[in-house]
Design a protein around this motif. Structure first.
Motif, PDB file in Angstrom:
ATOM      1  N   LEU A  17       0.657  -0.915  -0.258  1.00 52.20           N
ATOM      2  CA  LEU A  17      -0.180  -0.080   0.166  1.00 52.20           C
ATOM      3  C   LEU A  17       1.126   1.193  -0.072  1.00 52.20           C
ATOM      4  O   LEU A  17       0.956   2.110  -0.706  1.00 52.20           O
ATOM      5  CB  LEU A  17      -0.887  -0.095   1.168  1.00 52.20           C
ATOM      6  N   ALA A  18       1.729   0.881   0.682  1.00 50.27           N
ATOM      7  CA  ALA A  18       2.993   2.135   0.663  1.00 50.27           C
ATOM      8  C   ALA A  18       3.863   2.718  -0.860  1.00 50.27           C
ATOM      9  O   ALA A  18       3.919   3.370  -1.285  1.00 50.27           O
ATOM     10  CB  ALA A  18       4.084   2.744   2.117  1.00 50.27           C
ATOM     11  N   ALA A  19       4.313   1.340  -1.173  1.00 53.39           N
ATOM     12  CA  ALA A  19       4.729   1.753  -2.765  1.00 53.39           C
ATOM     13  C   ALA A  19       3.076   1.965  -3.891  1.00 53.39           C
ATOM     14  O   ALA A  19       3.644   3.312  -4.554  1.00 53.39           O
ATOM     15  CB  ALA A  19       5.176   0.206  -2.951  1.00 53.39           C
ATOM     16  N   THR A  20       2.482   1.680  -3.793  1.00 55.68           N
ATOM     17  CA  THR A  20       1.318   2.072  -4.237  1.00 55.68           C
ATOM     18  C   THR A  20       0.544   3.759  -5.145  1.00 55.68           C
ATOM     19  O   THR A  20       0.104   3.753  -4.731  1.00 55.68           O
ATOM     20  CB  THR A  20       0.619   0.907  -4.943  1.00 55.68           C
ATOM     21  N   ALA A  21       0.972   3.792  -3.034  1.00 53.75           N
ATOM     22  CA  ALA A  21       0.216   5.171  -3.213  1.00 53.75           C
ATOM     23  C   ALA A  21       0.699   6.497  -3.808  1.00 53.75           C
ATOM     24  O   ALA A  21       1.369   6.142  -4.196  1.00 53.75           O
ATOM     25  CB  ALA A  21       0.282   5.602  -1.494  1.00 53.75           C
ATOM     26  N   PRO A  22      -0.463   7.852  -4.314  1.00 52.68           N
ATOM     27  CA  PRO A  22      -0.010   8.071  -4.637  1.00 52.68           C
ATOM     28  C   PRO A  22       0.991   9.149  -3.752  1.00 52.68           C
ATOM     29  O   PRO A  22       1.635   8.764  -2.792  1.00 52.68           O
ATOM     30  CB  PRO A  22      -1.216   8.915  -4.956  1.00 52.68           C
ATOM     31  N   ALA A  23       1.901   9.855  -4.685  1.00 53.59           N
ATOM     32  CA  ALA A  23       2.943  10.573  -4.193  1.00 53.59           C
ATOM     33  C   ALA A  23       2.591  11.556  -3.884  1.00 53.59           C
ATOM     34  O   ALA A  23       4.197  12.219  -3.104  1.00 53.59           O
ATOM     35  CB  ALA A  23       3.850  11.380  -6.176  1.00 53.59           C
ATOM     36  N   ALA A  24       1.730  11.967  -3.521  1.00 49.54           N
ATOM     37  CA  ALA A  24       1.076  13.396  -2.369  1.00 49.54           C
ATOM     38  C   ALA A  24       0.967  12.190  -0.563  1.00 49.54           C
ATOM     39  O   ALA A  24       1.152  13.307  -0.216  1.00 49.54           O
ATOM     40  CB  ALA A  24      -0.092  14.120  -2.978  1.00 49.54           C
ATOM     41  N   THR A  25       0.941  11.125  -1.385  1.00 51.00           N
ATOM     42  CA  THR A  25       0.529  10.275   0.308  1.00 51.00           C
ATOM     43  C   THR A  25       1.811  10.215   1.243  1.00 51.00           C
ATOM     44  O   THR A  25       2.839   9.469   0.543  1.00 51.00           O
ATOM     45  CB  THR A  25      -0.277   9.074   0.054  1.00 51.00           C
ATOM     46  N   GLU A  26       2.397  10.560   2.570  1.00 54.40           N
ATOM     47  CA  GLU A  26       2.335  10.338   3.174  1.00 54.40           C
ATOM     48  C   GLU A  26       2.682   9.253   4.041  1.00 54.40           C
ATOM     49  O   GLU A  26       1.751   9.284   4.749  1.00 54.40           O
ATOM     50  CB  GLU A  26       3.083  11.638   3.935  1.00 54.40           C
ATOM     51  N   VAL A  27       3.832   7.788   4.222  1.00 52.40           N
ATOM     52  CA  VAL A  27       3.441   7.261   4.992  1.00 52.40           C
ATOM     53  C   VAL A  27       4.230   7.062   6.004  1.00 52.40           C
ATOM     54  O   VAL A  27       5.602   7.258   6.066  1.00 52.40           O
ATOM     55  CB  VAL A  27       3.959   5.579   4.182  1.00 52.40           C
ATOM     56  N   ARG A  28       3.794   7.153   7.619  1.00 49.99           N
ATOM     57  CA  ARG A  28       4.216   6.728   8.529  1.00 49.99           C
ATOM     58  C   ARG A  28       4.481   5.199   8.850  1.00 49.99           C
ATOM     59  O   ARG A  28       2.979   5.505   9.988  1.00 49.99           O
ATOM     60  CB  ARG A  28       3.698   8.641   9.381  1.00 49.99           C
ATOM     61  N   MET A  29       5.104   5.038   9.906  1.00 49.72           N
ATOM     62  CA  MET A  29       4.939   3.072  10.380  1.00 49.72           C
ATOM     63  C   MET A  29       5.970   3.955  11.862  1.00 49.72           C
ATOM     64  O   MET A  29       6.916   3.856  11.911  1.00 49.72           O
ATOM     65  CB  MET A  29       5.472   2.135   9.596  1.00 49.72           C
ATOM     66  N   VAL A  30       5.171   3.302  12.877  1.00 45.96           N
ATOM     67  CA  VAL A  30       5.527   3.165  14.569  1.00 45.96           C
ATOM     68  C   VAL A  30       4.902   2.080  15.173  1.00 45.96           C
ATOM     69  O   VAL A  30       4.719   0.849  14.504  1.00 45.96           O
ATOM     70  CB  VAL A  30       4.879   4.299  15.011  1.00 45.96           C
ATOM     71  N   GLY A  31       5.726   1.080  15.929  1.00 41.95           N
ATOM     72  CA  GLY A  31       4.905   0.188  16.588  1.00 41.95           C
ATOM     73  C   GLY A  31       5.814  -0.075  17.878  1.00 41.95           C
ATOM     74  O   GLY A  31       6.774   1.157  18.278  1.00 41.95           O
ATOM     75  N   ASP A  32       5.348  -1.537  18.389  1.00 37.39           N
ATOM     76  CA  ASP A  32       6.015  -1.493  19.459  1.00 37.39           C
ATOM     77  C   ASP A  32       6.144  -3.390  19.329  1.00 37.39           C
ATOM     78  O   ASP A  32       5.165  -3.411  19.038  1.00 37.39           O
ATOM     79  CB  ASP A  32       5.245  -0.943  20.781  1.00 37.39           C
ATOM     80  N   ALA A  33       6.992  -3.764  20.417  1.00 37.95           N
ATOM     81  CA  ALA A  33       6.825  -4.995  21.137  1.00 37.95           C
ATOM     82  C   ALA A  33       7.301  -5.533  22.147  1.00 37.95           C
ATOM     83  O   ALA A  33       8.216  -4.451  23.039  1.00 37.95           O
ATOM     84  CB  ALA A  33       8.491  -5.916  19.582  1.00 37.95           C
ATOM     85  N   LEU A  34       6.547  -6.172  22.855  1.00 36.59           N
ATOM     86  CA  LEU A  34       6.995  -6.684  24.347  1.00 36.59           C
ATOM     87  C   LEU A  34       7.049  -8.141  23.499  1.00 36.59           C
ATOM     88  O   LEU A  34       6.211  -9.175  23.814  1.00 36.59           O
ATOM     89  CB  LEU A  34       5.512  -6.698  25.380  1.00 36.59           C
ATOM     90  N   VAL A  35       7.991  -8.902  24.938  1.00 35.69           N
ATOM     91  CA  VAL A  35       7.933  -9.806  24.818  1.00 35.69           C
ATOM     92  C   VAL A  35       8.299 -10.202  26.545  1.00 35.69           C
ATOM     93  O   VAL A  35       9.568  -9.453  27.441  1.00 35.69           O
ATOM     94  CB  VAL A  35       9.199 -10.682  24.648  1.00 35.69           C
ATOM     95  N   TYR A  36       7.781 -10.443  27.356  1.00 35.18           N
ATOM     96  CA  TYR A  36       7.743 -10.522  28.939  1.00 35.18           C
ATOM     97  C   TYR A  36       7.953 -11.899  29.763  1.00 35.18           C
ATOM     98  O   TYR A  36       6.524 -13.087  28.920  1.00 35.18           O
ATOM     99  CB  TYR A  36       7.541  -9.295  30.046  1.00 35.18           C
ATOM    100  N   GLY A  37       7.373 -12.839  30.586  1.00 33.69           N
ATOM    101  CA  GLY A  37       7.586 -13.604  31.346  1.00 33.69           C
ATOM    102  C   GLY A  37       6.671 -13.083  32.546  1.00 33.69           C
ATOM    103  O   GLY A  37       7.331 -12.326  33.045  1.00 33.69           O
ATOM    104  N   VAL A  38       5.346 -14.187  32.782  1.00 29.33           N
ATOM    105  CA  VAL A  38       4.224 -14.055  34.041  1.00 29.33           C
ATOM    106  C   VAL A  38       4.617 -15.135  34.958  1.00 29.33           C
ATOM    107  O   VAL A  38       4.352 -15.890  34.147  1.00 29.33           O
ATOM    108  CB  VAL A  38       3.241 -13.328  33.447  1.00 29.33           C
ATOM    109  N   TYR A  39       4.760 -14.841  35.997  1.00 28.25           N
ATOM    110  CA  TYR A  39       4.911 -15.786  36.932  1.00 28.25           C
ATOM    111  C   TYR A  39       3.834 -15.401  38.035  1.00 28.25           C
ATOM    112  O   TYR A  39       3.515 -14.308  38.490  1.00 28.25           O
ATOM    113  CB  TYR A  39       6.096 -16.237  38.222  1.00 28.25           C
ATOM    114  N   TYR A  40       2.358 -15.914  37.344  1.00 28.92           N
ATOM    115  CA  TYR A  40       1.102 -15.763  38.738  1.00 28.92           C
ATOM    116  C   TYR A  40       1.285 -16.658  39.636  1.00 28.92           C
ATOM    117  O   TYR A  40       0.966 -17.947  39.330  1.00 28.92           O
ATOM    118  CB  TYR A  40      -0.196 -15.329  37.364  1.00 28.92           C
TER     119      TYR A  40
END
Length: 492
Positions: A17-40
């Motif tokens: 989608l980013a590659a085929t978007a019109p030239a005037a369209t700006e694409v911004r990507m952000v994200g996050d990742a969590l890896v964690y153990g839980v002893y409950y």
């Protein structure tokens, strides 16, 4: 391995989608990742599963049929992509994968990949004015003072249309919205007879801000169809309750069962207040009244109050002391006259990152006890933003929670139904019960966008054997509830 191709295709679709978007369209990507153990240990104060609804018709299984798995490793990664055509128009698509190691996506031999869109909305400025509209799957929070994180009535992602507009520059604005929370049968009902199978939410807020003071009066109306699936749709992010538990009254389960009306209206009126005129001392408060099903049978009606208040001192460099309290109405001695607890829809409320409530925990799964904010009162204190070591912050929170529900009302329904999901030991407290909770949380910034996080929690509860039965209460006395979560959070 082949099934993991689904995830690769989803990522490729975003890039495509980013590659085929019109030239005037700006694409911004952000994200996050969590890896964690839980002893409950000792979930639900017993180490056993709670009672659960098993069908849309109200069938259920009692508590204590399964034993807990103490240690799990969770992984969650999310990608949020904004397609920005101009300052006036953009679209956001957010995808996530979340599961435990060894299950689903993270199974070694035969993974079953589940990519979930958790946000997908169009946002645009309305031509000719300063109003902004957002349509689609988005975060919706009813107003709440910021010391208490989010609303006890509704705070979560929802498919909604929300319009925001300033009325008086930097002083008064309006927020209006509509969300469809449940549509059980979608396009066609199951027979040629039409049924009311939707749950809709309408809301309006008027944020007012002047120097040193902010107030947000607000109101909301939910239209609840009788045949919407309230029994198997979870109403909390932690998964500790269902929509039927939070909207219906205990009397709904007495013969004749369920609602009489095809549709029932629920409404709330409230105000969120923040006072900063005495900075560095700041005050916070919320007042909410909610009611519903008032035109239905008397035993099916529900109404009540919820109040909270708190203060913090922000004048110290190394920590921020906070104190807070809340109170809500609870069930009286009778079940046949309806419920005296405020109806709620999807709560996400809690102060101090507290272990007892589903609120702001960074390591989200297996993160809290899942207590109900209604039918209780409590007080607590928190030392927030403790910072004695460079790059490290800590938080220490203590809470005491008591019940405002009559023991007689809960005991009556438990005698009638047995162990049931509507009232759950540890989530719903009588006036003779209490729970103590402590959490100590630590974040260390390894790099600017990579954090090591440890969240710990402990809870002790005292429960009535005459209400919950010997088996559950005896098991709760064998050990307290506690957790230790530790992991990594990366944001990009």
């Amino acid at each position: 391995m082949k099934k993991l191709i689904v995830l690769a295709l989803a990522c490729a679709a975003i890039l495509g989608l980013a590659a085929t978007a019109p030239a005037a369209t700006e694409v911004r990507m952000v994200g996050d990742a969590l890896v964690y153990g839980v002893y409950y240990s000792n979930r639900n104060f017993t180490g056993w599963n709670p009672a659960v609804w098993t069908s849309a018709a109200g069938a259920y299984k009692g508590a204590g049929a399964k034993t807990e798995e103490n240690f799990q490793i969770w992984e969650r990664f999310r990608v949020r992509t904004d397609f920005i055509a101009s300052e006036a128009v953009k679209f956001r698509l957010s995808l996530k994968v979340e599961d435990t190691w060894g299950h689903g996506t993270f199974t070694a031999a035969n993974p079953t990949t589940a990519v979930v869109p958790y946000q997908a909305y169009l946002q645009f400025k309305i031509p000719g004015c300063a109003a902004e509209a957002t349509a689609g799957l988005q975060r919706v929070d009813l107003p709440q003072s910021k010391l208490f994180y989010a609303s006890p009535v509704f705070g979560d992602n929802a498919a909604a249309l929300v319009v925001k507009s300033p009325l008086v520059d930097k002083t008064l604005s309006v927020v209006a919205g509509f969300g469809r929370l449940i549509d059980t049968n979608r396009t066609y009902d199951t027979t040629t007879t039409q049924v009311a199978d939707e749950l809709d939410l309408y809301f309006l807020a008027l944020p007012i801000a002047v120097e040193g003071f902010k107030a947000t009066p607000w109101g909301a109306v939910a239209v609840a169809g009788k045949n919407a699936n309230y029994f198997t749709n979870k109403s909390s992010q932690y998964g500790s309750a269902y929509y039927v538990d939070d909207l219906a009254s205990a009397g709904t389960f007495l013969s004749p069962t369920l609602w009489k009306n095809d549709q029932n209206a629920f409404w709330w009126a409230g105000g969120a207040f923040e006072v900063t005129a005495l900075d560095p001392v700041k005050f916070y408060a919320d007042v909410i009244y909610g009611t519903g099903a008032q035109s239905d049978r008397k035993k099916s009606r529900r109404a009540g109050w919820f109040l909270d208040a708190g203060a913090e001192y922000t004048g110290f460099d190394m920590l921020t002391p906070q104190v807070f309290a809340w109170w809500s109405t609870g069930e009286d001695k009778s079940t046949v006259n309806g419920s005296e607890r405020m109806p709620i829809v999807r709560p996400n409320w809690g102060p101090g990152n507290g272990f007892l409530f589903d609120d702001s925990q960074a390591l989200v799964k297996d993160s809290n006890v899942g207590m109900s904010p209604v039918g209780s009162w409590g007080l607590g204190a928190s030392l927030n933003n403790i910072s004695f070591i460079e790059r490290m912050t800590n938080r220490l929170t203590f809470m005491y929670v008591g019940g405002t529900n009559s023991a007689r009302a809960i005991r009556y329904l438990n005698d009638l139904m047995g162990s049931n999901p509507y009232f759950t030991m540890g989530r719903d407290l009588t006036v003779n019960e209490y729970v103590l909770g402590v959490n100590f949380d630590t974040k260390y910034m390894i790099y600017e966008n990579l954090a090591a996080i440890v969240e710990t929690g402990w809870a002790h509860g005292e429960f009535q054997q005459s209400v919950w039965g010997h088996r559950l209460v005896s098991q709760s006395r064998d050990g307290d509830t506690w957790k230790v979560s530790f992991g990594l959070s990366y944001k990009f």
